[in-house]
Design an enzyme around this catalytic site. Structure first.
Site, short mmCIF file in Angstrom:
data_model
loop_
_atom_site.label_atom_id
_atom_site.label_comp_id
_atom_site.label_asym_id
_atom_site.label_seq_id
_atom_site.Cartn_x
_atom_site.Cartn_y
_atom_site.Cartn_z
N GLU A 125 -2.07 -5.77 -1.11
CA GLU A 125 -1.42 -5.50 0.20
C GLU A 125 0.09 -5.52 -0.01
O GLU A 125 0.61 -6.45 -0.63
CB GLU A 125 -1.84 -6.60 1.19
CG GLU A 125 -1.15 -6.51 2.54
CD GLU A 125 -1.52 -7.69 3.46
OE1 GLU A 125 -2.46 -8.45 3.15
OE2 GLU A 125 -0.82 -7.85 4.49
N ARG A 153 12.85 6.20 10.65
CA ARG A 153 12.63 5.09 11.61
C ARG A 153 13.37 3.83 11.16
O ARG A 153 13.42 3.52 9.96
CB ARG A 153 11.13 4.79 11.76
CG ARG A 153 10.54 3.96 10.63
CD ARG A 153 9.05 3.72 10.73
NE ARG A 153 8.68 2.60 11.55
CZ ARG A 153 7.69 1.75 11.25
NH1 ARG A 153 6.97 1.89 10.14
NH2 ARG A 153 7.39 0.77 12.05
N HIS A 213 4.08 -4.82 1.89
CA HIS A 213 4.92 -4.54 3.05
C HIS A 213 6.35 -4.35 2.58
O HIS A 213 6.79 -5.04 1.65
CB HIS A 213 4.85 -5.67 4.08
CG HIS A 213 3.47 -5.85 4.61
ND1 HIS A 213 2.92 -4.99 5.53
CD2 HIS A 213 2.52 -6.75 4.30
CE1 HIS A 213 1.68 -5.36 5.78
NE2 HIS A 213 1.40 -6.42 5.04
N PRO A 253 0.11 3.65 9.87
CA PRO A 253 0.84 4.32 10.94
C PRO A 253 2.37 4.16 10.88
O PRO A 253 2.88 3.09 10.55
CB PRO A 253 0.30 3.66 12.22
CG PRO A 253 -0.31 2.38 11.77
CD PRO A 253 -0.82 2.63 10.38
N ASN A 254 3.02 5.25 11.18
CA ASN A 254 4.48 5.35 11.28
C ASN A 254 5.21 5.33 9.93
O ASN A 254 6.42 5.50 9.87
CB ASN A 254 5.06 4.26 12.20
CG ASN A 254 4.45 4.35 13.59
OD1 ASN A 254 4.49 5.40 14.21
ND2 ASN A 254 3.85 3.26 14.07
N ASP A 275 -12.48 -5.56 6.92
CA ASP A 275 -13.90 -5.45 6.52
C ASP A 275 -14.09 -4.41 5.43
O ASP A 275 -14.88 -4.61 4.49
CB ASP A 275 -14.78 -5.09 7.72
CG ASP A 275 -15.13 -6.30 8.58
OD1 ASP A 275 -14.79 -7.44 8.19
OD2 ASP A 275 -15.76 -6.10 9.64
N TYR A 290 13.72 -0.51 7.18
CA TYR A 290 12.88 0.18 6.20
C TYR A 290 13.64 1.07 5.22
O TYR A 290 13.03 1.68 4.33
CB TYR A 290 11.80 1.01 6.93
CG TYR A 290 10.91 0.17 7.82
CD1 TYR A 290 10.08 -0.80 7.27
CD2 TYR A 290 10.92 0.32 9.21
CE1 TYR A 290 9.27 -1.59 8.07
CE2 TYR A 290 10.11 -0.46 10.02
CZ TYR A 290 9.29 -1.41 9.45
OH TYR A 290 8.48 -2.19 10.25
N HIS A 349 -1.90 -6.24 11.41
CA HIS A 349 -1.90 -7.39 12.33
C HIS A 349 -2.99 -7.28 13.39
O HIS A 349 -3.07 -8.15 14.26
CB HIS A 349 -0.53 -7.48 13.01
CG HIS A 349 0.62 -7.26 12.05
ND1 HIS A 349 0.83 -8.06 10.96
CD2 HIS A 349 1.60 -6.30 12.01
CE1 HIS A 349 1.89 -7.60 10.28
NE2 HIS A 349 2.37 -6.55 10.90
N ARG A 406 10.06 -11.90 10.63
CA ARG A 406 10.14 -11.05 11.82
C ARG A 406 9.33 -11.67 12.98
O ARG A 406 9.06 -12.86 12.98
CB ARG A 406 9.67 -9.64 11.46
CG ARG A 406 10.54 -9.02 10.33
CD ARG A 406 10.09 -7.63 9.96
NE ARG A 406 10.26 -6.71 11.08
CZ ARG A 406 9.72 -5.50 11.11
NH1 ARG A 406 8.99 -5.07 10.09
NH2 ARG A 406 9.90 -4.71 12.16
N ALA A 451 1.27 -1.47 11.09
CA ALA A 451 0.93 -2.25 12.29
C ALA A 451 -0.54 -2.69 12.32
O ALA A 451 -0.87 -3.74 12.87
CB ALA A 451 1.27 -1.46 13.54
N SER A 467 9.08 -4.76 4.56
CA SER A 467 9.89 -5.86 5.12
C SER A 467 9.19 -7.20 4.90
O SER A 467 7.98 -7.24 4.60
CB SER A 467 10.08 -5.63 6.63
OG SER A 467 8.83 -5.66 7.30
N ASN A 473 -0.49 -0.44 2.41
CA ASN A 473 0.40 -0.93 3.47
C ASN A 473 -0.20 -0.40 4.77
O ASN A 473 0.00 0.77 5.13
CB ASN A 473 1.83 -0.40 3.27
CG ASN A 473 2.78 -0.97 4.32
OD1 ASN A 473 2.35 -1.60 5.29
ND2 ASN A 473 4.08 -0.74 4.12
C1 DQA Z 1 5.28 -3.04 7.65
C2 DQA Z 1 5.41 -4.27 8.56
C3 DQA Z 1 4.58 -4.11 9.81
O1 DQA Z 1 4.71 -5.25 10.64
C4 DQA Z 1 5.04 -2.90 10.59
O2 DQA Z 1 4.21 -2.70 11.71
C5 DQA Z 1 5.16 -1.67 9.78
C6 DQA Z 1 5.62 -1.75 8.39
C7 DQA Z 1 6.21 -3.12 6.43
O3 DQA Z 1 5.96 -2.39 5.48
O4 DQA Z 1 7.18 -3.88 6.43
O5 DQA Z 1 4.96 -0.56 10.27
O6 DQA Z 1 3.95 -2.97 7.17
#
Ligand code: DQA
Length: 139
Positions: free
Chosen positions: A95, A17, A97, A9-10, A84, A22, A77, A104, A74, A99, A71
């Site tokens: 995995e 954003r 990320h 998401p996002n 699963d 990012y 977390h 954070r 959100a 950031s 990735n």
């Molecule tokens: C993220 C870190 C997550 O905490 C956050 O919710 C994101 C992006 C990252 O790529 O740094 O949307 O996965």
């Protein structure tokens, strides 16, 4: 080598954003660069803001692709379901990320994915995806 990149998401708003966290590049732009760098890989990209669609994609590719780079944003977390799905498949997953989630908010320190993947790469900006792909290439 068939690799699926999955963004949660996002991440469709990368380049728009929170640029201070990012960066200012969209994932579509960055994906073009990855494709031209890793010409020998068969790279696929999927993004969804919907948890169930991410789980669907993991199940769809998770038994015949050679690798997944995920990735979950959100959902990292919060999602027992994505964790699963990752523990149910045979394709190795990394995995990533953008950031450094450990520098954070505390709620970003917990990942429901990390114990079900081969490795975790975080904090290198979009380069995290490049490093994850690198991990699939033979020296
Ligand atoms: C993220 C870190 C997550 O905490 C956050 O919710 C994101 C992006 C990252 O790529 O740094 O949307 O996965």
């Amino acid at each position: 080598m068939k690799i699926q990149i999955i963004n949660g998401p996002n991440l469709n708003l990368l380049g728009i954003r929170e640029k201070n966290i990012y960066g200012d590049e969209s994932f579509d732009e960055y994906f073009k660069k990855l494709k031209s760098k890793y010409k020998n890989f068969d790279l696929h990209y999927f993004q969804s803001n919907i948890e169930g669609e991410l789980i669907q994609k993991i199940q769809e590719v998770g038994f015949d692709y050679d690798g997944i780079i995920i990735n979950a944003a959100a959902y990292t977390h919060t999602s027992v379901g994505i964790g699963d799905a990752l523990r149910s498949i045979s394709t190795p997953a990394i995995e990533v990320h953008i950031s450094n989630t450990y520098s954070r908010e505390e709620y970003r320190h917990k990942s429901f994915l990390s114990s079900h993947v081969t490795g975790v790469i975080l904090g290198f900006g979009l380069k995290s995806y490049d490093l994850a792909l690198e991990s699939f290439s033979k020296l």
